[in-house]
Design a protein around this motif. Sequence first.
Motif, short mmCIF file in Angstrom:
data_model
loop_
_atom_site.label_atom_id
_atom_site.label_comp_id
_atom_site.label_asym_id
_atom_site.label_seq_id
_atom_site.Cartn_x
_atom_site.Cartn_y
_atom_site.Cartn_z
N ALA A 1 56.49 -52.50 82.13
CA ALA A 1 57.56 -51.51 82.27
C ALA A 1 58.29 -51.63 83.60
O ALA A 1 59.51 -51.41 83.67
N PHE A 2 57.55 -51.98 84.64
CA PHE A 2 58.22 -52.18 85.93
C PHE A 2 59.26 -53.29 85.81
O PHE A 2 60.42 -53.15 86.21
N ASN A 3 58.85 -54.40 85.23
CA ASN A 3 59.76 -55.54 85.10
C ASN A 3 60.91 -55.24 84.12
O ASN A 3 62.04 -55.64 84.36
N LEU A 4 60.59 -54.51 83.07
CA LEU A 4 61.64 -54.12 82.13
C LEU A 4 62.68 -53.24 82.84
O LEU A 4 63.89 -53.41 82.65
N LEU B 1 67.60 -63.10 88.26
CA LEU B 1 66.59 -62.07 88.52
C LEU B 1 66.28 -61.30 87.23
O LEU B 1 65.11 -60.97 86.96
N ALA B 2 67.32 -61.02 86.45
CA ALA B 2 67.12 -60.29 85.20
C ALA B 2 66.26 -61.10 84.24
O ALA B 2 65.33 -60.58 83.61
N LYS B 3 66.55 -62.40 84.18
CA LYS B 3 65.79 -63.29 83.29
C LYS B 3 64.32 -63.36 83.72
O LYS B 3 63.40 -63.27 82.89
N GLU B 4 64.12 -63.49 85.02
CA GLU B 4 62.77 -63.57 85.57
C GLU B 4 61.97 -62.30 85.24
O GLU B 4 60.81 -62.36 84.82
N ALA B 5 62.61 -61.15 85.45
CA ALA B 5 61.93 -59.87 85.19
C ALA B 5 61.64 -59.70 83.70
O ALA B 5 60.57 -59.21 83.31
N THR B 6 62.59 -60.12 82.86
CA THR B 6 62.38 -60.03 81.41
C THR B 6 61.18 -60.86 80.98
O THR B 6 60.32 -60.40 80.21
N ASP B 7 61.11 -62.08 81.49
CA ASP B 7 59.98 -62.95 81.14
C ASP B 7 58.66 -62.34 81.58
O ASP B 7 57.67 -62.36 80.85
N ALA B 8 58.66 -61.79 82.79
CA ALA B 8 57.43 -61.17 83.31
C ALA B 8 57.03 -59.97 82.46
O ALA B 8 55.84 -59.74 82.20
N LEU C 1 67.06 -53.76 74.42
CA LEU C 1 67.59 -53.23 75.66
C LEU C 1 68.26 -54.33 76.48
O LEU C 1 69.33 -54.13 77.07
N LEU C 2 67.63 -55.50 76.49
CA LEU C 2 68.09 -56.54 77.40
C LEU C 2 69.17 -57.42 76.77
O LEU C 2 69.83 -58.18 77.47
N ASN C 3 69.36 -57.28 75.47
CA ASN C 3 70.45 -58.02 74.82
C ASN C 3 71.67 -57.15 74.57
O ASN C 3 72.59 -57.56 73.89
N ARG C 4 71.65 -55.94 75.11
CA ARG C 4 72.78 -55.04 74.88
C ARG C 4 74.02 -55.59 75.57
O ARG C 4 73.92 -56.32 76.56
#
Lengths: 259, 259
Positions: free
Chosen positions: A197-200, A225-232, A254-257
């Motif tokens: 959830a932190f990374n999301l 940074l967004a990609k890195e956090a999404t993967d994590a 959420l991340l593909n919006r």
Amino acid sequence: MTDNPAIKSYLAIAEKAISEALPAEGERPASLSDAMRYAVGTGGKRIRPLICIAASVAVGGRPEDAARPAAAIELLHNYTLVHDDLPAMDNDELRRGKPSVWAKFGEADAILAGDALQARAFAAAAMSPRSADAVVAALAEAAYGVVAGQVEDVAGSRDVPFVYAHKTADLFVAAAVMGGFAGGGSDDDIRRLRTFAFNLGMAFQYQDDILDGDSPYGEEKTAALAKEATDAALAALAGLPGDPAPLACIASGLLNRRV
Amino acid sequence: MTDNPAIKSYLAIAEKAISEALPAEGERPASLSDAMRYAVGTGGKRIRPLICIAASVAVGGRPEDAARPAAAIELLHNYTLVHDDLPAMDNDELRRGKPSVWAKFGEADAILAGDALQARAFAAAAMSPRSADAVVAALAEAAYGVVAGQVEDVAGSRDVPFVYAHKTADLFVAAAVMGGFAGGGSDDDIRRLRTFAFNLGMAFQYQDDILDGDSPYGEEKTAALAKEATDAALAALAGLPGDPAPLACIASGLLNRRV
């Protein structure tokens, strides 16, 4: 995201619990219950409640186990918006295309409606069917953190990770952790949910910057940074004992919006 | 009242727990921790924390059992004062002879410091050594009630019993009930404590009116109401399984005050 029948059913659970956590329509004093119900609205995306309910499922609990915590996080989130909009803060007369609470009900009632929403959030959290003390503690940690983030933001802090972690990620973390506790998750499960959830939350905020055309590090680095956090975030779901698919689906939605 | 050595020791327990419930001095963001610590102050009468701790003793618990709930009720009480003083509310620049929080730190930080105090109040309540869920629920009920009372008061309500019950008595009730739960009280004990504290709160408010020379029913009738409520409060203490003497002493000290 809400084409998914599981997530559609979570949304119904969340809306019902949110309505029950609020004072009844017209309950005295009516100006307070009206302002609170207006602030929370209906038909919103309810991202944080969905995360909360899906977190319960991800640790092997039932969606219903997380109904009260889901309502709690939504009330808390909405109280912060009511207070952020105040003239002394962001001075926003509009929220979601409608008059903000203070613009409609006046400043005093907006301050009080926000205060009352925070109180009702904790009342709902205390009704978690499991680990109510841990659920309340998680909510309280986020409730403090989100204010700390807002204080730094209002003061014009340039420490982007601090502000994002507190203003945004803290509520995502509370949503997931509360759902995990309510669903009967182990300490290990809670740790995974926290990382997820932190990374999301961080990815969500970076995405927001890109969509707003206002990236603190420039668009390219912010996207990385967004990609890195999404993967994590997605990696942290491995090893959870229940069904993490709905949680992964919410994260992807959420991340593909695009708005 | 604080000549009583037991009550003096409760005050020390309360001050320590209050300090621990607040962010540390200078903790980031410093403007927030400073405003919160300023709002709660030191050396106050701490009436509600004393009631909370004495309630634990009255049901047979230890004073220390109620330390966290005692801190919780004091933080909650002080957040309500911070918000009540705001320009959009009572517009008070002074509180206890010193600049109010908004007058010293600005409106935005005062709103946020109040919000953060409410969050920390619930964090402390969740740390009750017993029945944390019931302790949090009692605090949440009062936290909502006090806002409902304030809304009616700001709106100029003439329903004095409603306003007094919520603006004043609710926090007394929460203090006693939380202390009773933390001390291991039975449902019967909690009912007695609730009756005690409700009547104490009403008596306290009627007394306040008399001392302010502003009695809603005229001085004679208000004095009679205060006496009636005081008697009902003290009568409710009979049958508690622990030592109700400190609680009775706090009640008497409160109701015999001249300022």
